[in-house]
Design a protein around this motif. Structure first.
Motif, PDB file in Angstrom:
ATOM      1  N   TYR A 100     -18.595  34.474 -49.686  1.00 33.85           N
ATOM      2  CA  TYR A 100     -17.496  34.630 -50.657  1.00 33.85           C
ATOM      3  C   TYR A 100     -17.016  33.263 -51.139  1.00 33.85           C
ATOM      4  O   TYR A 100     -16.822  33.046 -52.340  1.00 33.85           O
ATOM      5  CB  TYR A 100     -16.363  35.397 -49.982  1.00 33.85           C
ATOM      6  N   LEU A 119     -10.541  41.904 -45.039  1.00 37.99           N
ATOM      7  CA  LEU A 119      -9.696  41.964 -46.237  1.00 37.99           C
ATOM      8  C   LEU A 119     -10.515  41.994 -47.521  1.00 37.99           C
ATOM      9  O   LEU A 119     -10.003  42.347 -48.583  1.00 37.99           O
ATOM     10  CB  LEU A 119      -8.752  40.759 -46.273  1.00 37.99           C
ATOM     11  N   LEU A 120     -11.795  41.587 -47.417  1.00 36.11           N
ATOM     12  CA  LEU A 120     -12.656  41.561 -48.602  1.00 36.11           C
ATOM     13  C   LEU A 120     -13.112  42.971 -48.953  1.00 36.11           C
ATOM     14  O   LEU A 120     -13.717  43.656 -48.124  1.00 36.11           O
ATOM     15  CB  LEU A 120     -13.873  40.667 -48.352  1.00 36.11           C
ATOM     16  N   ARG A 121     -12.846  43.367 -50.175  1.00 38.34           N
ATOM     17  CA  ARG A 121     -13.220  44.715 -50.608  1.00 38.34           C
ATOM     18  C   ARG A 121     -14.406  44.711 -51.564  1.00 38.34           C
ATOM     19  O   ARG A 121     -14.784  45.738 -52.107  1.00 38.34           O
ATOM     20  CB  ARG A 121     -12.004  45.409 -51.233  1.00 38.34           C
ATOM     21  N   LEU A 142      -2.750  41.021 -46.977  1.00 40.84           N
ATOM     22  CA  LEU A 142      -3.187  39.698 -47.400  1.00 40.84           C
ATOM     23  C   LEU A 142      -2.064  38.676 -47.261  1.00 40.84           C
ATOM     24  O   LEU A 142      -2.284  37.544 -46.798  1.00 40.84           O
ATOM     25  CB  LEU A 142      -3.678  39.752 -48.850  1.00 40.84           C
ATOM     26  N   PHE A 169     -10.252  37.887 -41.932  1.00 40.93           N
ATOM     27  CA  PHE A 169     -10.331  37.844 -43.400  1.00 40.93           C
ATOM     28  C   PHE A 169     -11.500  38.676 -43.917  1.00 40.93           C
ATOM     29  O   PHE A 169     -11.422  39.257 -45.008  1.00 40.93           O
ATOM     30  CB  PHE A 169     -10.475  36.397 -43.876  1.00 40.93           C
ATOM     31  N   LEU A 184     -11.457  39.798 -53.467  1.00 37.05           N
ATOM     32  CA  LEU A 184     -10.627  40.461 -52.472  1.00 37.05           C
ATOM     33  C   LEU A 184     -10.388  41.922 -52.799  1.00 37.05           C
ATOM     34  O   LEU A 184     -10.073  42.725 -51.921  1.00 37.05           O
ATOM     35  CB  LEU A 184      -9.293  39.724 -52.355  1.00 37.05           C
ATOM     36  N   ASN A 185     -10.522  42.271 -54.075  1.00 38.71           N
ATOM     37  CA  ASN A 185     -10.280  43.645 -54.506  1.00 38.71           C
ATOM     38  C   ASN A 185     -11.504  44.201 -55.217  1.00 38.71           C
ATOM     39  O   ASN A 185     -12.246  43.453 -55.871  1.00 38.71           O
ATOM     40  CB  ASN A 185      -9.063  43.688 -55.432  1.00 38.71           C
ATOM     41  N   ASP A 228      -4.938  37.201 -56.416  1.00 37.27           N
ATOM     42  CA  ASP A 228      -5.129  37.201 -54.969  1.00 37.27           C
ATOM     43  C   ASP A 228      -6.201  36.180 -54.590  1.00 37.27           C
ATOM     44  O   ASP A 228      -6.028  35.386 -53.657  1.00 37.27           O
ATOM     45  CB  ASP A 228      -5.558  38.584 -54.478  1.00 37.27           C
ATOM     46  N   ASP A 229      -7.317  36.208 -55.309  1.00 34.41           N
ATOM     47  CA  ASP A 229      -8.416  35.274 -55.036  1.00 34.41           C
ATOM     48  C   ASP A 229      -8.011  33.836 -55.335  1.00 34.41           C
ATOM     49  O   ASP A 229      -8.390  32.908 -54.598  1.00 34.41           O
ATOM     50  CB  ASP A 229      -9.640  35.654 -55.872  1.00 34.41           C
TER      51      ASP A 229
END
Length: 263
Positions: free
Chosen positions: A245, A204-206, A133, A201, A211-212, A219-220
């Motif tokens: 998102y 990277l989105l989980r 990230l 990106f 983001l997690n 992070d967001d």
């Protein structure tokens, strides 16, 4: 010995208050500054990422403060609040009716997160330090401003509603070597680079909204304001998951994006 320690504690407190004044921070009256708060107001620039992160957290907690937006050339307004041209600033009246003020986005967010009057509890976890990230953010910063700075001036927001507001922003960045004309001329070069970053990106989105996988974190709060600013750029192609998102998180907080005014 006890008397000596009391003197040292008093000296440390005085130094802390002096440091707060020097840094332009208003010292808090208690460890729970928002307990019993009334008449909450959030003083912001609409485009400011630090202001956006505060609005996101306030909105996610269900707080609806009075929203006061300032023209970017307005020096007197923010200065009257905390002694310098700096936003965001949170204002309120405490349980005794005294007016309180708080600046620095991290301090405001911590106060909102820690107040016992929040019905949601803490929502924001610590920053994870994800290297993937961080590398993505570094690459985005290198190219995004050439697209966003000229276009933000055309958004229907109070920040840049007057000619003097637009001039203030332009003078600030041209003094640092930024060229608005060159930036616009480079749109065809910069937009594809940002489009590639938006595609990356998505990986990277989980989760759909964070983001997690565990939920929202700092992070967001570091990324969402930058993505919101990018919504003013018409030439970008947003992957569906990335756009969802951005749109959903801002909608949940009651914060508008710039998609419909993109140019």
């Amino acid at each position: 010995m006890a008397r000596r320690w009391r003197r040292l504690a008093a000296l440390a407190a005085a130094v802390a208050m002096l440091s707060s004044a020097v840094l332009g921070k208003v010292p808090l009256a208690s460890t729970a500054p928002l307990a019993g708060a009334r008449g909450l107001g959030v003083h912001i620039y609409d485009h400011c990422p630090y202001c956006t992160r505060v609005e996101l957290v306030l909105g996610w907690h269900g707080w609806q403060p009075n929203r006061l937006v300032y023209g970017y050339a307005d020096v007197a307004g923010p200065t009257a609040l905390i002694g310098k041209k700096m936003l965001p600033v949170l204002t309120w009246h405490d349980s005794e009716g005294q007016e309180q003020k708080m600046c620095e986005s991290k301090d405001i967010i911590e106060a909102v997160e820690s107040t016992a009057e929040s019905t949601t509890g803490r929502l924001i976890q610590r920053r994870t330090g994800r290297k993937d990230l961080k590398a993505w953010q570094t690459r985005l910063r290198r190219v995004m401003h050439g697209l966003t700075r000229p276009r933000l001036l055309q958004m229907p927001i109070k920040d840049f509603a007057r000619e003097e507001d637009r001039k203030y922003q332009m003078d600030k960045y041209t003094a640092r070597g930024f060229s608005y004309e060159r930036a616009l001329a480079d749109t065809e070069k910069l937009a594809p680079k940002v489009n590639t970053l938006l595609v990356e990106f998505e990986e990277l989105l989980r989760s759909d909204k964070a983001l997690n996988a565990f939920g929202h974190s700092w992070d967001d709060l570091y990324v969402l304001p930058s993505l919101r600013v990018l919504t003013c750029v018409k030439d970008l192609v947003w992957p569906a998951k990335v756009r969802a998102y951005v749109e959903q998180n801002h909608a949940d907080a009651g914060v508008a994006c710039y998609f419909e005014h993109a140019c």
